[in-house]
Design a protein around this motif. Sequence first.
Motif, PDB file in Angstrom:
ATOM      1  N   PRO A  47      37.381  41.844  26.092  1.00 56.76           N
ATOM      2  CA  PRO A  47      37.060  41.897  27.585  1.00 56.76           C
ATOM      3  C   PRO A  47      35.775  41.673  28.160  1.00 56.76           C
ATOM      4  O   PRO A  47      34.857  42.231  27.378  1.00 56.76           O
ATOM      5  N   LYS A 138      37.168  41.122  33.088  1.00 55.06           N
ATOM      6  CA  LYS A 138      37.700  42.702  33.605  1.00 55.06           C
ATOM      7  C   LYS A 138      37.083  43.373  34.545  1.00 55.06           C
ATOM      8  O   LYS A 138      37.427  44.314  35.013  1.00 55.06           O
ATOM      9  N   GLN A 183      45.169  39.254  37.224  1.00 57.58           N
ATOM     10  CA  GLN A 183      44.681  40.779  37.208  1.00 57.58           C
ATOM     11  C   GLN A 183      43.651  40.743  38.457  1.00 57.58           C
ATOM     12  O   GLN A 183      42.705  40.040  38.538  1.00 57.58           O
ATOM     13  N   ASN A 290      37.472  50.670  32.927  1.00 63.01           N
ATOM     14  CA  ASN A 290      38.248  49.214  33.422  1.00 63.01           C
ATOM     15  C   ASN A 290      38.493  48.301  32.213  1.00 63.01           C
ATOM     16  O   ASN A 290      38.963  47.200  32.302  1.00 63.01           O
TER      17      ASN A 290
END
Lengths: 291, 688
Positions: A47, A138, A183, A290
């Motif tokens: 991430p 992310k 996303q 997150n």
Amino acid sequence: MAKIEDWLTWALSPTISAILVTLIFSLTLPVLIHYYLYKRAVARELPTFLLLGPSGGGKTALLTLLATGTASPTHISQAPQTAICQLPSTTRASEDQYRSENDTSSRSQPSILLLDTPGHGKLRHHAFSSLTSPAAIKGLLFVVDSAVLSSAAGLTEAAEYLYDILLLLQKRHTQGKTSKGPQAIPVLLVANKQDVFTSLPVGLVKSKLEEELGKVRLTRSKGLLDSGIGVEDDDTDEEGNWLGEYGAKTFKFSQMREHGVEIDVVGGSTNGEGEDPGSVHECWSWIGANI
Amino acid sequence: MLDAFEILTTSGIVLWRRHYAPLSSNVIDSLVRDVFIEEKQKSGGAENSAPSYKKDRYTLRWTSAKDVGLVFVAVYRSLLHLSWVENLLAAVRGLFTKAYGQELRKPHTLKVDTAQWNPMFDALVNRLDTGSTRRQSDTLDSEGPTELTPPSSSAGDDAHEPPPVPAPLFKKPAIPAKKGVVVDDTTSTDATPVPTPDTSRPATPGHAASHILTAKGGPGKASRRSRKGQTFNTSAPASSGDESSAGRTLKGSGKNATKGKRRWDIDGMAVEGDDDGVLDYSAPATPGPDTADRELDVSDVNTSQMGSHTGKGQFVLKDLDDEVDAILASSKQQSTSTTTTNGEIATGSGLLNTATSRLTSLFRNVVGGKTLSKSDLQQPLQQMQTHLLEKNVAREAAERLCQSVEINLLDQKTADFTSIDATIRDSMTKALTRMLTPTSSLDLLRDVSSTTSGPGARPYVISIVGVNGVGKSTNLSKIAFFLLQNRFRVLVVAGDTFRCGAVEQLRVHVRNLSALSQREGVGKVELFEKGYGKDAATVARDAVAFATNRDGHAQVQGQGMLYDVVLIDTAGRRHNDTRLMSSLTKFGQLANPDKVFMVGEALVGTDSVAQARNFAKEFVDTKGKLRNNGVGMDGFIISKCDTVGDMVGTLVSMVHATGIPVVFLGVGQHYGDLRGLNVGWAVDKLMK
Ligand SMILES: Nc1nc2c(ncn2[C@@H]2O[C@H](COP(=O)(O)OP(=O)(O)OP(=O)(O)O)[C@@H](O)[C@H]2O)c(=O)[nH]1
Ligand SMILES: [Mg+2]
């Protein structure tokens, strides 16, 4: 030469040994290739969190602090820098949220990839290109110097940069709506250098930036079209280029929620002499939430 | 004497630093900003000498190691002339990259443990400082501040405490075997006063050396060295006394003690130097009577230790000497040898060899991972340059761009599955983007509204300059139209009092604009003119005064400002007409515009560079300093962009020559045909 020929003859001859070797070879090769590719893919899939913000905000200092535990002295960055860091054991990642506090079974703290970008006006293309790259981003940490924000020029610079970033995120969201949407990328606004005497408190940083973003939004909407328009994208419609809630008089960070951008604001200080590790803690818990 | 020495990465992290005097961090920041990022300082032809940069009262010299992304910076007072600094930079680069390069090349490396670098650096300075400027007082002065900033190397700090909880990715480097002896030196200068062992580092030097010996007993040279170090350590129990006394004085809070220690440190070196016969420049600094007076115990220990210390020290120095000499010699040769090696390779190797090497290089070119040499780059760069020239980039700019790309890529490895051409393209795209992107973007509307409102409101003054016939008046009208649409009141000033018909031309424009704005019910526009033959500078000043309405004209009493924006047209002039050009200076000073824009044509070829330069240099203030932070003008308007298609090279030439950004592009005949510059768009066109 003769040797090679011999060898070739053997390889093509119907002997057991040749067949065996070929068999082993053809069976293991795909497996090996698979592992090789798999390893590489996994290594890439960490991430990723991006550090952005105007020059001198303390991005690089924050990067070293998060990755090594102590902030290095720094100068203006000329190139991006990556670092892998592991969440401290005190921070719980989102995937661990249902785990019992008393669960002592070993769990490894997840690692993240932090990407620091230069904040100098001429070098922001690094930030924009990594934002549009397909890597699994992310979250963004937008780091500002809360002391500089009290000057008009500093405030404008930070707001213009933030405006560009937010507009990019907003467009990404609207464009992605039709297909399987990308996303959402949340943003953490780090009001850095809270230890400095002249720094603005977190609440004021937020409200000042919102106010300034409103002004930037207004002049940008009235400004000249730029030369790229009509070449790249033809959405010259006003609504698409208006940040936040269309037609709203004032800008609020909460308006970005409808465009899939969550914005949080925390205070921070990278050189809090040990007695104030809370600032980094807040960053960590945001990152943890997150992942 | 040096004020500071820093080793930083291109990502801005200081790996190691030594400050001999307090130094504000923005001295080096501005070096990075002005030289590396904004490239304000064009590096001259002198390649053999390390470039220098002046800031405040400091001179900065630097050198960089591109392959590991390091910059080495030395800072000293401009009053001093330290010629040896150049050698120091070269030597430090060589030794530091050798010691830490491996580690720095790994991805995600933020810091390296530079604890052992301290004594190495001291020894280097001692070895290379030709003493021309060294005075006793200097060394004394310099010590205090060093104590004030104890974590001179942050990584060194790490070594004293257990690693923090968020496990850092970098590993403490295994101490290189060949440094065994130097490590001893570290502990003797760096160790904590009480012999309590560090938790994270081998406690005693002897231990360190033997540890290395067992771990890396391989190469003869290394093991010989470490063995020597070991024998020294075991044979001299007194060395621990040496250590603790040194440590005590180093960390001691008393200033006297510090001074005494420092002197001892240097003297220690000096004594070694005497034996060597090389370092006799420092002979006058050998322990004088006053040292003995002040720090009796320390000097006692010193004298008793000198023998053994010399033995070891000499060894370190000699070693270092060889290496430093080699580095300096090779750095001198480098410039001359590069051309010859290419030829040698071609002739020296057999036919078969060349064939295979060519094959592998072809393969490498496809797969990537090729280390780029000068000859690899030469041809594709030449192609790139012709490509740029075809896009109408001036030769000078194209050459410099290619040069900077070459410097950037030399000795770099290409990425996986990337050919040389793609690598060059990528690098060139970055260079162009960086050049064309302004440091801070121009938001004209905000500037105007903040100047014309609030306390101290005044009209915003913009003037337009340029050579004849490039479209000054047209572009001025376009800007006026843009401002009118945003409901500003605009005063157009006919500053061209020279060419006949100029005023009439403007009058037509103003009449059109006026009609347009009335129809749309937006701002108002008027023409200010004083006919022909008047001095343009005075006309401009009068116009600004008129717009400000400071003394309140009878009929508009109490109404404040009459106009928000004053747009001044000027006479076109040849940039090589010195008489007309110099009148621009007076114009700039009298009218004192907020913004000066120069109009340039997208069509012109190589002339654009000279044009831009000559115009920029006329805008000096009364103190003889160029406006707008020393660049003269605020922006270019490139007209007639619609007529050149992809050949937008003029943009690059003009920005390259002056560092002034392009702010507007004229893209057509209508008043609305003014655009801001989109850098991505321009770079795309250039690279197509
Ligand atoms: N007082 C104080 N200084 C800080 C803090 N964080 C960073 N600094 C200092 O601010 C300066 C700039 O920090 P950097 O990390 O280099 O800033 P940056 O955001 O990386 O800047 P660019 O690389 O130019 O984009 C450094 O001198 C830091 O030491 C803080 O929390 N408090
Ligand atoms: Mg930085």
